[in-house]
Design a protein around this motif. Sequence first.
Motif, mmCIF file in Angstrom:
data_model
loop_
_atom_site.group_PDB
_atom_site.id
_atom_site.type_symbol
_atom_site.label_atom_id
_atom_site.label_comp_id
_atom_site.label_asym_id
_atom_site.label_seq_id
_atom_site.Cartn_x
_atom_site.Cartn_y
_atom_site.Cartn_z
ATOM 1 N N LEU A 21 0.787 -1.073 -0.107
ATOM 2 C CA LEU A 21 0.036 0.102 0.009
ATOM 3 C C LEU A 21 0.814 1.247 0.214
ATOM 4 C CD1 LEU A 21 -2.916 -0.514 2.341
ATOM 5 C CD2 LEU A 21 -3.131 -0.339 -0.140
ATOM 6 N N ALA A 22 1.837 1.172 0.768
ATOM 7 C CA ALA A 22 2.813 2.329 0.856
ATOM 8 C C ALA A 22 3.503 2.586 -0.854
ATOM 9 C CB ALA A 22 4.144 2.243 1.632
ATOM 10 N N GLU A 60 0.768 4.426 -2.864
ATOM 11 C CA GLU A 60 0.534 5.576 -2.506
ATOM 12 C C GLU A 60 1.582 6.175 -3.275
ATOM 13 O OE1 GLU A 60 -1.758 7.019 -0.698
ATOM 14 O OE2 GLU A 60 -2.973 5.832 0.663
ATOM 15 N N TRP A 61 2.737 5.862 -3.140
ATOM 16 C CA TRP A 61 3.935 6.661 -3.852
ATOM 17 C C TRP A 61 3.903 6.545 -5.106
ATOM 18 C CZ3 TRP A 61 7.445 4.513 -7.385
ATOM 19 C CH2 TRP A 61 8.574 5.218 -7.689
#
Lengths: 198, 198
Positions: free
Chosen positions: A53-54, A57-58
Motif C-alpha cells: 500500500l505504501a 500511494e507513492w
Amino acid sequence: MRIGLKLKGLDYDYVGVDILGGEQHKPAYRAVNRQRLTPALDLGDGDVMTQSLAILEWLDETHPEPALLPGDARTRARIRAMAMVIACDVHPLNNARVGRALEAMDVSPVRRAKWTERWIIDGFQTLEPMIADHGRGFAFGDTPTLADCCLIPQIYSAGRLGVSLDPFPAIQAVAVHAAAHPAFIAAHPDLQPDAIHA
Amino acid sequence: MRIGLKLKGLDYDYVGVDILGGEQHKPAYRAVNRQRLTPALDLGDGDVMTQSLAILEWLDETHPEPALLPGDARTRARIRAMAMVIACDVHPLNNARVGRALEAMDVSPVRRAKWTERWIIDGFQTLEPMIADHGRGFAFGDTPTLADCCLIPQIYSAGRLGVSLDPFPAIQAVAVHAAAHPAFIAAHPDLQPDAIHA
C-alpha cells in the motif's frame, strides 16, 4: 503492486520470489527487504520500497494519472478503507508465514483451510455493501482505484481456494469488469514469468 | 487514531466499545461499522469512517498541520511503510477476533501467547533498523508521524504482554520520547473513560 504499475503504464523488471520454497528467507532477498515479505520495489538507485500500500500511494503521488485515489478527501478515505479491508484484515491473516505458524501449532490442514476461507469471507462480507453502494464497474466508481488493486488479487486467491463468490454479486461484477481491463490482464499471476501452470 | 486526533488538536467524543465482552457484535455498533472492528470515526453528518490508517490519512489531508506525513514522496512512502509494518503485519494477527479463532481451533493459551509475542517481535525486528536509520526522537525524524501513531499503541500492547524492548533500543528511545509528548499522554489507553485499572 503489479496492477498499480500496469495502470500507471510503468515498465519494470519482474523478479519472482518462491515464497512456498522459502526463497524470501535467503540472503539475496533479505538484502533487498529485511522484512522478508513480498512485494518490494527496487528503485535502482540504492533505494528499495516495501509494503504494497505504501508503494501504491507513492506511485499515485509521483504518477498522478490515472488516479488510484480520485476525488475529495472523504472519497479517498472511503477508497483507502476498502483497500485496507483486504490489505489489513484479510491478506496478512492468510499469507504463507501465517500458514506455516498454524501448521507449527499442529492446526490440521482442514482447519487451516477453514481459517483462510473465513477471513476471505469476512472481508468480502464487509466489502460487498460498500461496493454495492459506491461501485460502478470497479469497486469505487467506474475506474480502477487502490481498492481494486487490493481486491482483484484477493478474488484470484479466493478462486484458487474454491471460495464461492455467489453470495457477493457486487464483488463478482467487479471481477468480470477487471477481467476485461488491459492492466488487470497484464498483471494476472498466470502471465508472470514464474507462473506455475497445472 | 486517538493519537492522530490529539496531534491535530481536534476534539471528539470517545465511545468505548467493550471488545472482550463482544460489544462490537451488538446491533448498536454494527449500525456504526458493518465490519464490527474498531476504531470507527462518526463524522456526525451520517458519514462514518472506518480503518485506522484511512482515517489518519483523511485527518492529514483535511488538517495538514502538524503533518503526519511530512516530506517528499519517498519520505512519505517510508513513513507509510513503517506504519504498515504495524498496521498490516502485526496488529491484524493479534487482535481479539484472531485470538478467539485460535482458541476455537484448540490452540492452547501458551501457544496463543507465543503467537502474539512472535508477530510483535517480528514487526519490531523489521522496524528497529528503519528507526535507527531515520528516527531522531520519533520513528521518522524529530516530530510524530503516522509511523508513531501505529507504533506507540503497539509498544503499550507489548508492555501489557510482557514483551521485552531490550533488543530494540531505537524503539525504546521512541517510547521514552513519546511518553513526554502531550498528544501521546492524552491518548494513552489508561486515560480513556473506559480504562480498566488493576
